[in-house]
Write a protein that holds these residues in place. Sequence first.
Motif, PDB file in Angstrom:
ATOM      1  N   ILE A 316       0.836  -1.202   0.000  1.00  0.00           N
ATOM      2  CA  ILE A 316       0.000   0.000   0.000  1.00  0.00           C
ATOM      3  C   ILE A 316       0.872   1.252   0.000  1.00  0.00           C
ATOM      4  CG2 ILE A 316      -1.825   1.239   1.217  1.00  0.00           C
ATOM      5  CD1 ILE A 316      -2.573  -1.482  -0.120  1.00  0.00           C
ATOM      6  N   ARG A 317       2.021   1.188   0.670  1.00  0.00           N
ATOM      7  CA  ARG A 317       2.937   2.342   0.630  1.00  0.00           C
ATOM      8  C   ARG A 317       3.392   2.610  -0.802  1.00  0.00           C
ATOM      9  NH1 ARG A 317       5.707  -0.450   5.401  1.00  0.00           N
ATOM     10  NH2 ARG A 317       4.556   0.360   7.199  1.00  0.00           N
ATOM     11  N   LEU A 318       3.667   1.544  -1.548  1.00  0.00           N
ATOM     12  CA  LEU A 318       4.060   1.722  -2.944  1.00  0.00           C
ATOM     13  C   LEU A 318       2.931   2.381  -3.736  1.00  0.00           C
ATOM     14  CD1 LEU A 318       5.950   1.266  -5.353  1.00  0.00           C
ATOM     15  CD2 LEU A 318       5.037  -1.071  -5.529  1.00  0.00           C
ATOM     16  N   ALA A 319       1.703   1.915  -3.539  1.00  0.00           N
ATOM     17  CA  ALA A 319       0.563   2.519  -4.237  1.00  0.00           C
ATOM     18  C   ALA A 319       0.360   3.968  -3.796  1.00  0.00           C
ATOM     19  CB  ALA A 319      -0.700   1.701  -3.966  1.00  0.00           C
ATOM     20  N   TRP A 320       0.583   4.238  -2.516  1.00  0.00           N
ATOM     21  CA  TRP A 320       0.463   5.596  -1.984  1.00  0.00           C
ATOM     22  C   TRP A 320       1.522   6.508  -2.604  1.00  0.00           C
ATOM     23  CZ3 TRP A 320      -2.690   8.868  -0.093  1.00  0.00           C
ATOM     24  CH2 TRP A 320      -2.314   9.920   0.750  1.00  0.00           C
ATOM     25  N   VAL A 321       2.732   5.982  -2.762  1.00  0.00           N
ATOM     26  CA  VAL A 321       3.805   6.741  -3.415  1.00  0.00           C
ATOM     27  C   VAL A 321       3.389   7.125  -4.833  1.00  0.00           C
ATOM     28  CG1 VAL A 321       6.083   6.458  -4.489  1.00  0.00           C
ATOM     29  CG2 VAL A 321       5.782   5.933  -2.079  1.00  0.00           C
ATOM     30  N   VAL A 322       2.876   6.160  -5.575  1.00  0.00           N
ATOM     31  CA  VAL A 322       2.457   6.435  -6.955  1.00  0.00           C
ATOM     32  C   VAL A 322       1.315   7.446  -6.971  1.00  0.00           C
ATOM     33  CG1 VAL A 322       1.384   5.411  -9.006  1.00  0.00           C
ATOM     34  CG2 VAL A 322       3.273   4.235  -7.863  1.00  0.00           C
ATOM     35  N   HIS A 323       0.399   7.316  -6.029  1.00  0.00           N
ATOM     36  CA  HIS A 323      -0.712   8.278  -5.939  1.00  0.00           C
ATOM     37  C   HIS A 323      -0.175   9.694  -5.714  1.00  0.00           C
ATOM     38  CE1 HIS A 323      -4.771   9.694  -5.102  1.00  0.00           C
ATOM     39  NE2 HIS A 323      -4.316  10.272  -4.012  1.00  0.00           N
ATOM     40  N   GLU A 344       3.141  17.195   0.600  1.00  0.00           N
ATOM     41  CA  GLU A 344       3.034  15.953  -0.165  1.00  0.00           C
ATOM     42  C   GLU A 344       4.390  15.499  -0.673  1.00  0.00           C
ATOM     43  OE1 GLU A 344       0.155  17.127  -2.985  1.00  0.00           O
ATOM     44  OE2 GLU A 344      -1.455  17.126  -1.508  1.00  0.00           O
ATOM     45  N   MET A 345       5.252  16.443  -1.035  1.00  0.00           N
ATOM     46  CA  MET A 345       6.606  16.074  -1.453  1.00  0.00           C
ATOM     47  C   MET A 345       7.361  15.437  -0.297  1.00  0.00           C
ATOM     48  SD  MET A 345       7.109  16.528  -4.604  1.00  0.00           S
ATOM     49  CE  MET A 345       8.898  16.359  -4.595  1.00  0.00           C
ATOM     50  N   SER A 346       7.122  15.949   0.893  1.00  0.00           N
ATOM     51  CA  SER A 346       7.751  15.360   2.076  1.00  0.00           C
ATOM     52  C   SER A 346       7.211  13.957   2.325  1.00  0.00           C
ATOM     53  CB  SER A 346       7.493  16.245   3.296  1.00  0.00           C
ATOM     54  OG  SER A 346       7.961  15.632   4.471  1.00  0.00           O
ATOM     55  N   TYR A 347       5.881  13.806   2.212  1.00  0.00           N
ATOM     56  CA  TYR A 347       5.273  12.481   2.362  1.00  0.00           C
ATOM     57  C   TYR A 347       5.856  11.516   1.336  1.00  0.00           C
ATOM     58  CZ  TYR A 347       1.550  14.990   4.924  1.00  0.00           C
ATOM     59  OH  TYR A 347       0.841  15.756   5.800  1.00  0.00           O
ATOM     60  N   LEU A 348       5.968  11.997   0.111  1.00  0.00           N
ATOM     61  CA  LEU A 348       6.453  11.163  -0.984  1.00  0.00           C
ATOM     62  C   LEU A 348       7.880  10.688  -0.724  1.00  0.00           C
ATOM     63  CD1 LEU A 348       6.362   9.948  -3.795  1.00  0.00           C
ATOM     64  CD2 LEU A 348       6.680  12.226  -4.762  1.00  0.00           C
ATOM     65  N   SER A 349       8.739  11.588  -0.317  1.00  0.00           N
ATOM     66  CA  SER A 349      10.138  11.227  -0.065  1.00  0.00           C
ATOM     67  C   SER A 349      10.255  10.222   1.073  1.00  0.00           C
ATOM     68  CB  SER A 349      10.952  12.486   0.259  1.00  0.00           C
ATOM     69  OG  SER A 349      10.933  13.385  -0.820  1.00  0.00           O
ATOM     70  N   GLN A 350       9.509  10.467   2.149  1.00  0.00           N
ATOM     71  CA  GLN A 350       9.556   9.552   3.295  1.00  0.00           C
ATOM     72  C   GLN A 350       9.087   8.151   2.905  1.00  0.00           C
ATOM     73  OE1 GLN A 350       7.228  11.208   6.504  1.00  0.00           O
ATOM     74  NE2 GLN A 350       8.155  13.224   6.283  1.00  0.00           N
ATOM     75  N   CYS A 351       7.970   8.105   2.220  1.00  0.00           N
ATOM     76  CA  CYS A 351       7.376   6.816   1.876  1.00  0.00           C
ATOM     77  C   CYS A 351       8.230   6.072   0.849  1.00  0.00           C
ATOM     78  CB  CYS A 351       5.965   7.038   1.338  1.00  0.00           C
ATOM     79  SG  CYS A 351       4.888   5.608   1.499  1.00  0.00           S
ATOM     80  N   PHE A 396       5.263   4.753 -11.913  1.00  0.00           N
ATOM     81  CA  PHE A 396       6.427   4.755 -11.021  1.00  0.00           C
ATOM     82  C   PHE A 396       7.713   4.987 -11.810  1.00  0.00           C
ATOM     83  CE2 PHE A 396       9.681   2.529  -8.459  1.00  0.00           C
ATOM     84  CZ  PHE A 396       9.512   3.183  -7.247  1.00  0.00           C
ATOM     85  N   LEU A 397       7.884   4.245 -12.895  1.00  0.00           N
ATOM     86  CA  LEU A 397       9.117   4.349 -13.677  1.00  0.00           C
ATOM     87  C   LEU A 397       9.210   5.665 -14.441  1.00  0.00           C
ATOM     88  CD1 LEU A 397       9.354   0.726 -15.146  1.00  0.00           C
ATOM     89  CD2 LEU A 397      10.484   1.650 -13.112  1.00  0.00           C
ATOM     90  N   SER A 398       8.080   6.347 -14.615  1.00  0.00           N
ATOM     91  CA  SER A 398       8.081   7.618 -15.346  1.00  0.00           C
ATOM     92  C   SER A 398       8.470   8.795 -14.463  1.00  0.00           C
ATOM     93  CB  SER A 398       6.687   7.889 -15.936  1.00  0.00           C
ATOM     94  OG  SER A 398       6.291   6.861 -16.796  1.00  0.00           O
ATOM     95  N   ASN A 399       8.456   8.596 -13.150  1.00  0.00           N
ATOM     96  CA  ASN A 399       8.677   9.710 -12.235  1.00  0.00           C
ATOM     97  C   ASN A 399      10.168   9.916 -11.959  1.00  0.00           C
ATOM     98  OD1 ASN A 399       8.879  10.818  -9.224  1.00  0.00           O
ATOM     99  ND2 ASN A 399       6.935  11.497 -10.113  1.00  0.00           N
ATOM    100  N   PRO A 400      10.655  11.150 -12.045  1.00  0.00           N
ATOM    101  CA  PRO A 400      12.090  11.407 -11.813  1.00  0.00           C
ATOM    102  C   PRO A 400      12.573  10.969 -10.435  1.00  0.00           C
ATOM    103  CG  PRO A 400      11.026  13.317 -12.814  1.00  0.00           C
ATOM    104  CD  PRO A 400       9.937  12.366 -12.451  1.00  0.00           C
TER     105      PRO A 400
END
Length: 654
Positions: A316-323, A344-351, A396-400
């Motif tokens: 779910i963390r992986l799906a949350w990251v993609v979201h 959200e950028m902070s959430y993204l980096s942590q997750c 996921f693979l498209s995101n820098p």
Amino acid sequence: MVSPKQLLSTLESALLGSSPPTPSQRVEVLHAIRTSLQSFQSLLSYPPPKPSDRSQVQSKSIRLQDSSLITLDDQDVQIALKLSDDLHLNEVDCVRLLVSANQEWGLMGREPLEILRLAAGLWYTERRYLITSVHLLLRAVVLDQGLEDDILVDIQKYLEDVINSGLRQRLISLIKELNREEPSGVGGPQCERYVIDSRGSLVERQSVVSRERLILGHCLVLSVLVVRTSPKDVKDLFSILKDSASEVSQSNIAIKHQITFSLLFALVIAFVSDGLSTVPDKASVLSSNTSFRHEFHELVMATGNDPIVEGFAGGIRLAWVVHLMLIQEGVAARETVSSASSNEMSYLSQCLEVVFSNNVFQFLLEKVLRTAAFQTEDEDMIYMYNAYLHKLITCFLSNPLARDKIKESKEKVMSVLSPYRVVGSHDFAQNSSSISQQGTETGSLPFNSILDFVSEVYLKEPELLLGNDALWTFVNFAGEDHTNFQTLVAFLNMLSTLASSHEGASKVHELLQGKAFRSIGWSTLFECLTIYDEKFKQSLQTAGAMLPEIQEGDAKALVAYLNVLKKVVENGNPIERKNWFPDIEPLFKLLSYENVPPYLKGALRNAIATFIHVSPVLKDSIWTFLEQYDLPVVVGPEAQGSPSMGTQVVLPVL
């Protein structure tokens, strides 16, 4: 109001028929579902036991709805009350069940326990009719079953209304409630454990209820694609997923795993589909709720002690990251910057950090995608799961940020594992003493797991590769600068999977034929085979010398190369592939040496056999090389005595 049996029969005849539903069938469907609205809204909700009704049954005289006065004997009363206690069902309804069971089976002369089981089985059959009807309606809307647009629009509007009025929350509650060891769930310790189903078979009540929960889980997944999930839906789903995962960690029962998978993918699909709807003129439902993002991030980042629960939470963390990635792309498209997007950028980096540190990809491979429970799931559900994993991977693979993290992971695995000892221009021999240790080290490194994860997703659904530019960009990146056989083998295994279609085979051939990679290509394969052949010849010419061993890493890498070659030739365009490999002689050079590992010889034989069907010229070449290298062969009866080999496959026996 139609009965559950009539409802299901009406839906099956209209929606599952070989021809489109007739106008009269369409009217019947709409009438049936509209009159069943209350049953869907309060799905599997039945009147509970009631003291006054219990007293009425004990009086042995009872009047059912639309029925004359019924007189009961002592046995009838005992069975009805036992049914009420076992099923947490109203006593009068239990008498109705006995009447129905008598009409269905004929109860005269049967033992009380058999009557109890028949009546309970009838009740579960009615329940199954109802939840199967819901499932059938959802499938009709979500899956392309060739129905006409007008009836689909009507059914979709109906389902949207039912879901918005609480059906999804009811599904979530039922999956949880039915798992409890109490009369309203799988039954308590004093409850009868068996029922007799509609076929007259004795089955465990727990198995029947588990099947109900799985169908409800499928309904939950499908409902996400009809009406997007609310913040409450997501939080409740995550909670029940963790409960289900904790049960899975103590059980190997396949259906329990499948129920957990349905909850996992309901959330994965919810996050991916909601995130993909984030376009400049339409924000996603979940991203519009700032408090939800904060609350859910806290929930999903909380850690526990059960590794299985943690693994599913990692998914779910992986799906949350993609979201979150998709939300950020939507924000960028709208060119707005706020403190919320900064959070959200902070959430993204942590997750993202936790996803890689826990190697979520390996857990999903071992505990989900490669399990027997997943492989034996409903085919349509597997396709849907894979389709959304494909969307998840592509995003996921498209995101820098993800690409940078993958690059970091790749550099880490290259630094941890020992490099090849370069003996020749394309010789990748490695010190075998470090292989077992390195195999252990790679288990905690996610780069190989990502390659394997990508392979597994596209293994069954190669058509999802069509036009997938993000994936091929990743392939180009992932193939660069391998310094050890573990990552090389993982990369080649991924290429083997990606070559499972015409387009994939052509792209993989082109990648390995050109100069996309410095050290990986068809030339590496064929030159390595030739170099080993020369080494063996030199050894044979030296008196008393032993044939050198092929290093395990080299052998595994060669096998991986040969598997790619086999897939490329098998699935390549019949016209184009004739010119792809004009010289296949190196494939024969190692077959006669005794020190070549059997599994490598097997891979060589399989690759050779693939070329037989490419062209008559190659077929004749194979025969010539078999004779040239004096290799014994097994020839089919029709091909014996035919130097051109006819239509039979001829393989070296070594």
